[in-house]
Write an enzyme that holds these catalytic residues in place. Structure first.
Site, PDB file in Angstrom:
ATOM      1  N   ASP A  63      10.962  -8.619   6.680  1.00 28.68           N
ATOM      2  CA  ASP A  63      10.938  -7.424   5.841  1.00 28.68           C
ATOM      3  C   ASP A  63       9.477  -7.061   5.655  1.00 28.68           C
ATOM      4  OD1 ASP A  63      10.985  -5.461   3.933  1.00 28.68           O
ATOM      5  OD2 ASP A  63      12.098  -6.606   2.432  1.00 28.68           O
ATOM      6  N   VAL A  64       9.004  -6.078   6.422  1.00 30.57           N
ATOM      7  CA  VAL A  64       7.578  -5.775   6.414  1.00 30.57           C
ATOM      8  C   VAL A  64       7.122  -5.121   5.119  1.00 30.57           C
ATOM      9  CG1 VAL A  64       7.279  -5.693   8.911  1.00 30.57           C
ATOM     10  CG2 VAL A  64       8.015  -3.638   7.685  1.00 30.57           C
ATOM     11  N   ASN A  90       5.447   0.474  13.364  1.00 31.44           N
ATOM     12  CA  ASN A  90       6.460   1.473  13.681  1.00 31.44           C
ATOM     13  C   ASN A  90       7.570   1.558  12.640  1.00 31.44           C
ATOM     14  OD1 ASN A  90       8.096   3.211  15.704  1.00 31.44           O
ATOM     15  ND2 ASN A  90       9.447   1.465  15.284  1.00 31.44           N
ATOM     16  N   TYR A 157       8.990  11.752   2.782  1.00 31.02           N
ATOM     17  CA  TYR A 157       8.689  11.381   4.154  1.00 31.02           C
ATOM     18  C   TYR A 157       7.341  11.941   4.596  1.00 31.02           C
ATOM     19  CZ  TYR A 157       9.413  10.726   9.185  1.00 31.02           C
ATOM     20  OH  TYR A 157       9.282  10.346  10.495  1.00 31.02           O
ATOM     21  N   LYS A 161       3.789   9.869   5.456  1.00 33.56           N
ATOM     22  CA  LYS A 161       3.207   9.924   6.792  1.00 33.56           C
ATOM     23  C   LYS A 161       1.776  10.467   6.753  1.00 33.56           C
ATOM     24  CE  LYS A 161       6.719   8.286   9.037  1.00 33.56           C
ATOM     25  NZ  LYS A 161       6.624   6.975   9.725  1.00 33.56           N
TER      26      LYS A 161
END
Length: 246
Positions: A63-64, A90, A157, A161
Site C-alpha cells: 500500500d504505497v 504510477n 484529481y 496531479k
C-alpha cells in the site's frame, strides 16, 4: 540487446492499466520488473502473465499510501536485487465531484494515493537511485496542467496531479545530476480508472479521435526511462493525441 538490459525497475500500481503496460514493455526490453500494488489477486495474475512470456518479473504487495508498507517494500527490493535503476510512480485513483459533493474520505484517498505515495516511495528509494544514477518517472495527467481546465468536477484529481507535477520539478532540481526525474502526462487512456467503461462517450476527445491504449503510453515511458533520454530531466512530457489543443 534490449534498451533496459540488466536494469531493475519498480513500478507502483504496476498490475493494471498503464502500469502493467509499462511493466510488460520494460520487461520486453530486458528489465527485471517489480510490480507493487495492493491487490494480491491481480498482482499474482500480472506476475504469472509476464512469467508466461518468459520475462523476469515479480509482484510485491504494498500500500504505497502507507509509510510502513513502503518501508517494507524497500527492504524486499534490497534483499532481492540489491539496487534499483528505474522508479515509476504510477499508482493513482480517480475521484470526481462538485464542490458540494467532495467528502473528506474521497479527498484523502485521492491525495494519499496520487501524491503522498510519491513522497513515501521517493523518500525510501532515492538513495538507491542516487547510487545507480537512476531514473524517476512520475505518471500524472494532462488534468494537472495549468492550461487544461475541462469539466466541472475534477477538483480532487486535477489538483493532485498538478501537485505531482510540481513535486517532479523539485525532485529534478534537487537530485541532479545523479538522478533524472521526469513527468509523463497522458491524455484519455483506456484503463480501469474509469468505472463507466462505455468509452464511446469520449469520441472526439482529441485530434486523433480516439483514446490511447495503455501500451502507447508505455512506449513514451520506455523512452523516458531509457538511456535514449539521457539528456532529458525536469521535463513534463504530454502524450494526449492533441487533446490539450482542443
Amino acid at each position: 540487446m534490449g534498451r533496459l538490459e540488466n536494469k531493475i525497475a519498480l513500478i507502483t500500481g504496476g498490475t493494471s492499466g498503464i502500469g502493467f503496460a509499462c511493466a510488460e514493455r520494460f520487461a520486453e526490453e530486458g528489465a527485471t520488473v517489480i510490480m507493487a500494488s495492493r491487490g494480491e489477486k491481480r498482482g499474482k495474475e500480472a506476475e504469472a502473465a509476464l512469467h508466461s512470456q518468459g520475462y523476469n518479473a515479480s509482484f510485491i504487495s504494498c500500500d504505497v499510501s502507507n509509510r510502513e508498507s513502503v518501508e517494507a517494500l524497500k527492504q524486499q527490493v534490497q534483499e532481492r536485487h540489491g539496487r534499483l535503476d528505474i522508479l515509476v510512480n504510477n499508482a493513482g485513483v480517480l475521484r470526481t465531484g462538485s464542490l458540494e459533493e467532495i467528502t473528506d474520505e474521497d479527498w484523502d484517498l485521492t491525495y494519499n494515493t496520487n501524491l503522498k505515495s510519491m513522497l513515501y516511495v521517493c523518500q525510501n528509494f532515492i538513495d538507491m537511485l542516487k547510487d545507480s544514477h537512476g531514473v524517476i518517472l512520475n505518471n500524472t495527467s494532462i488534468n494537472g496542467l495549468h492550461h487544461y481546465i475541462k469539466g466541472k468536477k475534477s477538483y480532487m484529481y486535477a489538483t493532485s496531479k498538478a501537485a505531482a507535477i510540481q513535486f517532479t520539478n523539485y525532485l529534478a532540481k534537487n537530485y541532479a545530476p545523479d538522478v533524472r526525474v521526469n513527468c509523463l502526462c497522458p491524455g484519455m487512456t483506456v484503463t480501469n480508472l474509469f468505472t463507466n467503461r462505455d468509452f464511446s462517450r469520449f469520441k472526439g476527445c482529441n485530434l486523433l479521435d480516439r483514446m490511447a491504449e495503455p501500451r502507447e503510453i508505455a512506449n513514451v515511458a520506455l523512452f523516458l526511462v531509457s538511456d535514449e533520454a539521457s539528456f532529458v530531466t525536469g521535463s513534463v512530457i504530454v502524450a494526449d493525441g492533441g487533446e490539450t489543443l482542443l
